[in-house]
Enzyme design. Sequence first.
Site, PDB file in Angstrom:
ATOM      1  N   GLY A  50       0.802  -1.222   0.000  1.00  0.00           N
ATOM      2  CA  GLY A  50       0.000   0.000   0.000  1.00  0.00           C
ATOM      3  C   GLY A  50       0.830   1.264   0.000  1.00  0.00           C
ATOM      4  N   CYS A  51       2.143   1.119  -0.021  1.00  0.00           N
ATOM      5  CA  CYS A  51       3.022   2.288  -0.077  1.00  0.00           C
ATOM      6  C   CYS A  51       3.473   2.504  -1.517  1.00  0.00           C
ATOM      7  CB  CYS A  51       4.249   2.093   0.806  1.00  0.00           C
ATOM      8  SG  CYS A  51       3.900   2.217   2.554  1.00  0.00           S
ATOM      9  N   GLN A  52       3.541   3.755  -1.910  1.00  0.00           N
ATOM     10  CA  GLN A  52       4.009   4.118  -3.242  1.00  0.00           C
ATOM     11  C   GLN A  52       5.492   3.758  -3.382  1.00  0.00           C
ATOM     12  OE1 GLN A  52       3.615   8.313  -3.911  1.00  0.00           O
ATOM     13  NE2 GLN A  52       4.255   8.204  -6.035  1.00  0.00           N
ATOM     14  N   SER A  53       6.251   4.043  -2.341  1.00  0.00           N
ATOM     15  CA  SER A  53       7.680   3.722  -2.314  1.00  0.00           C
ATOM     16  C   SER A  53       7.847   2.363  -1.655  1.00  0.00           C
ATOM     17  CB  SER A  53       8.435   4.752  -1.481  1.00  0.00           C
ATOM     18  OG  SER A  53       8.084   6.048  -1.864  1.00  0.00           O
TER      19      SER A  53
END
Length: 140
Positions: A50-53
């Site tokens: 769920g994290c972009q990075s």
Amino acid sequence: MTIEEIQNEIVDEFSMFEDWEERYQYMIDLGKTLPLIEEQYKTEDHIIKGCQSKVWVHAEMNDEKVQFTADSDAIITKGIIAILIRVFSNQHPDDIIKANTDFIDEIGLKEHLSPTRANGLVSMIKQLKMYAIAYQTQLN
């Protein structure tokens, strides 16, 4: 220190800065102090979904306290996870589970992140609490 005391300390630190440019710089600096995850834990199993990075988190329990280490491939995200680890690391699992995270709104972090980073922040908190739940279950 308790979780709440650490959160209050962070709120005080962020209130010293006049604008968000200074706060972002402070977050980047905090990221540089992050207890880094060992390379062996930089795997898919330790990535926060769920994290972009990419954000890797590892947890272990010693003396009924959870210790977190982490890393990220993005400097702002590294600062965000550093803040969360500062709050939750070396705390009892039950205290982590019950912890309120309103301090994030108090420092204005969520409103100054892109929607994808804000979602990532929520995912990071959920993952840290999931580790705490797993360790609390072991203690029961």
